[in-house]
Scaffold this motif. Sequence first.
Motif, short mmCIF file in Angstrom:
data_model
loop_
_atom_site.label_atom_id
_atom_site.label_comp_id
_atom_site.label_asym_id
_atom_site.label_seq_id
_atom_site.Cartn_x
_atom_site.Cartn_y
_atom_site.Cartn_z
N ILE A 392 119.44 43.28 5.33
CA ILE A 392 120.50 42.22 4.76
C ILE A 392 119.99 40.81 5.19
O ILE A 392 120.07 39.77 4.35
CB ILE A 392 121.84 42.55 4.81
N THR A 393 119.90 40.88 6.50
CA THR A 393 119.44 39.58 7.30
C THR A 393 118.02 39.64 8.03
O THR A 393 117.77 38.69 8.79
CB THR A 393 120.55 39.22 7.98
N HIS A 394 117.39 40.84 8.03
CA HIS A 394 116.16 40.51 8.87
C HIS A 394 114.84 41.52 7.80
O HIS A 394 115.37 42.25 7.06
CB HIS A 394 116.01 41.35 10.06
N ASN A 410 118.54 38.16 14.34
CA ASN A 410 118.05 39.25 15.26
C ASN A 410 119.74 39.92 15.69
O ASN A 410 119.74 40.05 16.93
CB ASN A 410 117.45 38.71 16.48
N ARG A 411 120.18 40.52 14.85
CA ARG A 411 121.63 40.91 15.28
C ARG A 411 121.29 42.36 16.27
O ARG A 411 120.61 43.27 15.96
CB ARG A 411 122.36 41.47 13.90
N ASP A 422 117.32 34.74 17.13
CA ASP A 422 116.92 34.53 15.70
C ASP A 422 115.10 34.48 15.66
O ASP A 422 114.70 33.42 16.58
CB ASP A 422 117.39 33.88 15.07
N GLN A 423 114.63 35.13 14.98
CA GLN A 423 113.19 34.98 15.09
C GLN A 423 112.63 34.25 13.55
O GLN A 423 112.95 34.74 12.62
CB GLN A 423 112.11 36.01 14.91
N ASP A 443 121.87 46.53 11.56
CA ASP A 443 121.87 46.04 12.74
C ASP A 443 120.79 47.08 13.72
O ASP A 443 120.74 46.79 14.78
CB ASP A 443 123.07 45.74 13.54
N HIS A 444 120.16 47.73 12.95
CA HIS A 444 119.02 48.48 13.69
C HIS A 444 117.79 48.67 12.80
O HIS A 444 118.02 48.54 11.57
CB HIS A 444 119.77 49.88 14.11
#
Length: 453
Positions: A392-394, A410-411, A422-423, A443-444
């Motif tokens: 969703i975010t990475h 980078n959760r 965060d990258q 988150d993994h």
Amino acid sequence: MRSTLHRYRSCLSGLGLMHNRYYASGSRRSVLRQDVSRLPVHQFPVAKANDTRVYVWGLAATGALGMQTSVKKQAQVFTDFVQHPSRLSFAEGHTVSDVASGYGFTVYVVNTKKETQLWGTGINTDGQLGFQKAPGPHKKPLELLIHPAPIDLSTAKLRQDQRIVRVAAGRAHVLALTDGGTVLAFGNNAYGQCGRTIVPNEDYFRNPVVTTLQLEEPVRAIECGQDHSLMLTESGRVFSCGWSDDGQAGLGRYGLIDNPGLAEGDVKGEQIVKVSSSCDTVLAINEKGDLFGWGNSEYGQLGNVAQDNPQINTPRQLSFSRECGKIVDIAAGGSYCLVLNEHGDVFSWGYGILGFGPEVQHRPTPTRIPPALFGRNEFSPNAKVVSIASGITHCAAVNDQHDLYMWGHNRYACLGLGHKNDQFFPLKVALNARVQKVTCGVDHTVTLCKAFV
């Protein structure tokens, strides 16, 4: 002393033992000659061509990494998250052929000589890992697994010659694909994402149900969005079901859809080769490399076709991608999208961390991420990306050297870079293996790899 040494050398010379060789001390040095054949040789293990490695990182508190076998250790603070890629011991004793990351859980396809099994670890509150019970007389099921365990699929009544080849995971449901083109669905069905009738107040946790989906023709690929399911058939048609309040089912209507239907619109008559959806936006490509999309476009993921309505419930062709060339891979995130062309270039657009640095958060059209960020330089001028993936975010990309690059939010250290910052542009992840597949959860992150040697 000098005269004594001179007389000694004269004596040796007279005996024919001096050959004009001089030493720093009075004692003659000797050379030790060894029998090489008798030297002990350590035999280092060499990996086989089909040996797999699984590396995991990110949030460990949910059990999604499957690294711990002790509840006590799992509860300790230092195991809450893993910052670096860590080799999963479970995969050393099992042959893993596919993997999928859900919301706080992970599912593996494990091959044995007689059959193929599904194993899972992590959150199990909706039966997404089947009925799991700890050893002992009690019958209370487990809501969380800290180590992979087999998932009971006996109620699906598969033939013994059928094997599971692919797996996909959503927020709380799982799809599994057999080599015969049959799809198994289990977990949460509150939105119809498992392709069966929605039962109000159903207890998915204590009474998990495995649904067997057989469409008009065999299925060759599966994809799970947040709460919807996508199935791609052999002829290139897309069937879908589940939550479609944003139009993500692509069936021309909104609401809940519990019976798999055929998505048409602009994809009608097209041979679709891949679909992608991690949240509520869907991308698809055909064999010619044309891009299609439907679902949520609140952040401009679908471009001009969603100018008047940000929720598209019918597949539309996205013409703004023509400048990208022939597209060979796609990845739809929560508020942005990625495409990969045949030359190995990655393009991104939408809103979020797009890979261009901290100052760029929105791009209305596909923009190329500099190839140098994926390893293309004067030493490797032909390096190119061969696959992309997104949570969703990475985001993640794998190049033709099987190196992994990641960027985004980078959760819980889900980027595997050794920190939780965060990258903002792609950065290579230190992995001691050749990456074959990467799957991004919330988150993994989990990678399926091959050993170097």
